[in-house]
Design a protein around this motif. Structure first.
Motif, PDB file in Angstrom:
ATOM      1  N   VAL A 260      -2.586  -2.605  15.916  1.00 50.92           N
ATOM      2  CA  VAL A 260      -3.462  -1.641  16.575  1.00 50.92           C
ATOM      3  C   VAL A 260      -2.953  -0.217  16.362  1.00 50.92           C
ATOM      4  N   ARG A 264      -5.694   1.873  14.401  1.00 48.75           N
ATOM      5  CA  ARG A 264      -6.513   2.687  15.299  1.00 48.75           C
ATOM      6  C   ARG A 264      -5.953   4.086  15.521  1.00 48.75           C
ATOM      7  N   GLN A 502     -14.271  -0.643  12.469  1.00 44.96           N
ATOM      8  CA  GLN A 502     -12.957  -0.111  12.809  1.00 44.96           C
ATOM      9  C   GLN A 502     -12.944   1.403  12.691  1.00 44.96           C
ATOM     10  N   ASN A 515      -4.418   3.196  21.580  1.00 42.99           N
ATOM     11  CA  ASN A 515      -3.687   1.931  21.682  1.00 42.99           C
ATOM     12  C   ASN A 515      -4.143   1.116  22.891  1.00 42.99           C
ATOM     13  N   GLY A 518      -7.646  -0.171  22.111  1.00 44.07           N
ATOM     14  CA  GLY A 518      -7.574  -1.093  20.981  1.00 44.07           C
ATOM     15  C   GLY A 518      -7.002  -2.442  21.362  1.00 44.07           C
ATOM     16  N   THR A 519      -5.906  -2.441  22.110  1.00 39.05           N
ATOM     17  CA  THR A 519      -5.310  -3.713  22.525  1.00 39.05           C
ATOM     18  C   THR A 519      -6.208  -4.445  23.526  1.00 39.05           C
TER      19      THR A 519
END
Length: 584
Positions: A260, A264, A502, A515, A518-519
Motif C-alpha cells: 500500500v 498508493r 489504483q 496508507n 488504502g489498508t
C-alpha cells in the motif's frame, strides 16, 4: 523608484519607473521607522517628513535588474505614541511626456503579460508523460523487484511445503484464514501508523519485520517436516504450527502495508499527481513487476522442489530472503536520495513521544478498535468512494478467475492438467498485457472513462461465459475451450481496471490518509473474498458451480454499473480532482 500620484485629475495616478545604473544589491530592503508590534490608532497628529531613504532592486525571470535610488529629505516629528511614521508627499508636477506616451501605448503590465510563454498542447502532453522524479522512480522499481521476487517466492513455497507435511488441505486453509483475519483487523491500525511515521524508516522497519516473520516460518516448517504428524487435527495443536500461523499473519500484514505504501503513496510522489500519463505508466510497470515476480517465483521454487528435498529448498529460500533484505533497504534509501528527499517527512503528523507513550499505556485492543473505526470513517468519506467500492466488488469474483475453485472444477470436468496449467499461465500473461493497454487507455480516453471501459469489457465477456456454461454444453471440448477463452480475455478488463482504478484512488485520496484508507480498502476486499469463499465452503459440490459463477458475475456487473453511474453524474469535487484529465 519614485511613486507619483496626481490629484489634479482622477485618471492620472500611475507608476513611473526610472532606470538607474545597476547596483550590486539584489535584495529588497525596507527599514520601518516604527515597531511592528505597536498598534496604529486612527487619531494621528500632523506629521512632517524628516527622511525617507529606500533602495529597491527588482529581479524577475522576465525583467532585467532595475535598481532605483531616490532620497527625499524632510523633517519629521515623533508622534505622541512614541513611534515615528514615514509620510510620503506625492506630487503631481513630475508627470512628463514620456510617461504619458507610455500610458497611451499600453502599460508595462500588458507588455509583460503578452510576453509570457504559453505551452502548446504537445508540450503539455510531454510534461504529463514525464515523471517528476524519474531517477527515484527507477530505483523504486528495482526495490520492488527485489522485494516482490522474494515475497512471491514465499507465497508459493509456504503452502507447497506445508502441503507436503500432510495431505489434508486444512493446515493451508487455516493459515490463509488467519492471514485474512489479520489483514481485516490489523490493516487500518498499520495504515494509521504508516501515515504517522516518516516514510523511509517505516518502510525499512516493516521490511525487516516481514523478513524476520518469513525466516521464523521457514524454521517452523522445517521443524514440522521432522515430526511427520499422523493426522491434520493433531498437527493443528502443535506449538510450532501455532507459531507458524502467527508468523504468517505478521508476514502478510507487513507485506500489505509495504504494498500500500508503494502503490498508493510513494509512486504518486515520484511520478506526480498532476501527470496522469506518467502515473499510469508507473502503475503499469509496478503491476508488471508483481506479475512477473509471481510467475518467476513460483517457477523457481517449483524447479528447486523437483530437484531437491523440501528442507533443502526451504533453506535456499531463507538464504534468498536474507540476501534480498539489505538490497531492498539500500534501494529504498537510494530512491529517497535520487528524488531529492521527497519521501523525507511524516505523512500526517510527526509521531510524537506522547503518541508513543499512549501506545504503551493504552490497551492495544482499544487502540486497534479505534484505528479500525477511524479507518472506516475515513474510507466512507473519501471523494472517490464509488470507484473503491467497484474495486472491492471485483474481489467477490473468486470463481470466474484462475484459482483453486476453477482448478477443482476443471479437474472434475476431466480436463488435462497441462491445459489447466496453460489456462493459468495465459491469465497471468494477459495481466501483463493489460498493464501496457491501461497506459494507452488513460492517454486516449482519460482516467475515468478508461476505468469504465475496463469494467464494461470484463462484465460483457463474463456474461457471455456464464451463458455458455448454462447452455449445458461444457461436456464437449469446443464449448469448454470457448468458456475458458472468454475468462482469459476478461482478465484484460479486470487487470486494466486494477491499474487504472489504483490511479483513480491515488489521485482522489489525500496524501495524509493514503496508507490508512488504502489498508482499510484492502481489509474490505479481503472480507469480500472471505465471504465468497465461505459461500463456496457451504455449497462445496461441483454441481453448484453455476450458482457460484452467477454470484461472481453479479458482483462484476454491479461494479461496472456503480462506476458508470458515478461517472455519469460527476460532482464538483470529482471535476476538481481530475481537472487535468482531457476527457472528463
Amino acid at each position: 523608484m519614485v511613486v507619483v500620484v496626481s490629484h489634479a485629475q482622477p485618471w492620472s495616478a500611475f507608476l513611473t519607473l526610472r532606470q538607474a545604473p545597476l547596483t550590486s544589491s539584489s535584495s529588497f530592503r525596507i527599514r520601518p521607522c516604527f515597531s511592528s508590534r505597536r498598534r496604529l490608532t486612527p487619531r494621528l497628529p500632523t506629521q512632517r517628513v524628516v527622511s525617507l531613504n529606500s533602495r529597491c532592486s527588482i529581479n524577475t525571470d522576465v525583467l532585467t535588474d532595475i535598481a532605483t535610488d531616490q532620497e527625499v529629505q524632510d523633517d519629521v516629528a515623533p508622534a505622541d505614541c512614541g513611534c515615528t511614521i514615514p509620510v510620503l508627499h506625492l506630487k503631481s508636477d513630475i508627470l512628463d511626456t514620456e510617461a504619458l506616451n507610455l500610458l497611451a501605448k499600453g502599460t508595462f503590465v500588458d507588455t509583460l503579460l503578452t510576453a509570457l510563454p504559453v505551452l502548446s498542447e504537445e508540450e503539455q502532453n510531454i510534461i504529463a508523460a514525464t515523471p517528476a522524479h524519474p531517477a527515484g522512480l527507477y530505483a523504486l522499481y528495482a526495490s520492488c523487484l527485489a522485494g516482490n521476487m522474494v515475497e512471491q517466492l514465499w507465497n508459493f513455497a509456504s503452502p507447497a511445503a506445508i502441503a507436503l507435511i500432510h495431505s489434508s488441505l486444512l493446515p493451508v486453509a487455516l493459515m490463509g484464514f488467519f492471514a485474512k483475519l489479520a489483514v481485516i483487523g490489523g490493516g487500518p491500525l498499520v495504515g494509521k501508523l504508516m501515515d504517522q511515521f516518516p516514510r523511509v524508516p517505516a518502510y525499512n522497519y516493516l521490511s525487516i519485520v516481514q523478513t524476520a516473520a518469513q525466516l521464523v516460518s521457514v524454521g517452523m516448517i522445517i521443524h514440522g517436516h521432522t515430526l511427520h504428524p499422523t493426522s491434520a487435527s493433531s498437527l493443528l495443536f502443535h506449538p510450532w504450527f501455532i507459531v507458524l500461523v502467527l508468523a504468517g499473519a505478521v508476514e502478510r500484514l507487513s507485506g500489505l502495508a509495504l504494498g500500500v505504501a508503494v502503490e498508493r503513496d510513494w509512486v504518486v510522489l515520484l511520478a506526480g499527481t498532476n501527470r496522469p500519463v506518467a502515473l499510469a505508466q508507473a502503475n503499469a510497470v509496478l503491476s508488471r513487476i508483481d506479475l512477473l515476480c509471481e510467475i518467476v517465483g513460483a517457477a523457481l521454487f517449483g524447479i528447486l522442489l523437483s530437484k531437491y528435498e523440501p528442507v533443502v529448498c526451504l533453506k535456499i529460500a531463507a538464504a534468498l530472503m536474507t540476501g534480498a533484505l539489505p538490497i531492498v533497504v539500500s534501494l529504498t534509501w537510494l530512491t529517497n536520495k535520487l528524488s531529492s528527499g521527497v519521501l523525507d517527512r511524516a505523512v500526517e503528523t510527526c509521531f510524537s513521544c506522547s503518541s508513543l507513550s499512549s501506545l504503551k499505556s493504552e490497551n492495544i485492543v482499544g487502540v486497534g478498535l479505534e484505528a479500525i473505526k477511524h479507518g472506516w470513517f475515513e474510507y466512507v468519506r473519501q471523494p472517490v468512494l464509488p470507484a473503491s467500492i467497484a474495486y472491492v466488488l471485483l474481489y467477490f469474483n473468486v470463481v470466474l478467475a484462475p484459482g483453486g475453485l476453477m482448478t477443482a472444477f476443471l479437474t472434475q470436468q476431466g480436463l488435462n492438467p497441462s491445459i489447466i496449467g496453460a489456462f493459468s499461465g495465459l491469465c497471468a500473461f494477459i495481466g501483463v498485457a493489460a498493464t501496457f493497454v491501461s497506459a494507452k487507455m488513460v492517454k486516449h480516453f482519460g482516467i475515468l472513462k478508461a476505468g469504465a471501459a475496463g469494467l464494461v469489457f470484463q462484465a460483457s465477456l463474463l456474461t457471455t461465459a456464464v451463458a455458455v456454461y448454462w447452455s449445458g454444453s461444457l461436456s464437449q471440448q469446443t464449448p469448454i475451450f470457448f468458456f475458458l477463452a472468454l475468462i482469459v480475455l476478461s482478465r484484460l478488463g479486470q487487470m486494466s481496471y486494477d491499474v487504472i482504478g489504483q490511479q483513480i484512488l491515488q489521485t482522489g485520496i489525500p496524501a495524509s490518509k493514503a496508507n490508512l484508507i488504502g489498508t482499510t480498502e484492502v481489509s474490505v476486499a479481503s472480507l469480500a473474498e472471505s465471504i465468497m469463499l465461505g459461500v463456496a465452503i457451504i455449497v462445496n459440490d461441483v454441481s453448484h458451480f453455476g450458482f457460484l459463477a452467477t454470484l461472481s458475475l453479479v458482483s462484476v456487473v454491479g461494479a461496472a454499473c456503480l462506476y458508470c453511474r458515478w461517472l455519469e453524474n460527476p460532482t464538483d469535487t470529482q471535476r476538481t480532482l481530475f481537472s487535468f484529465s482531457p476527457h472528463l
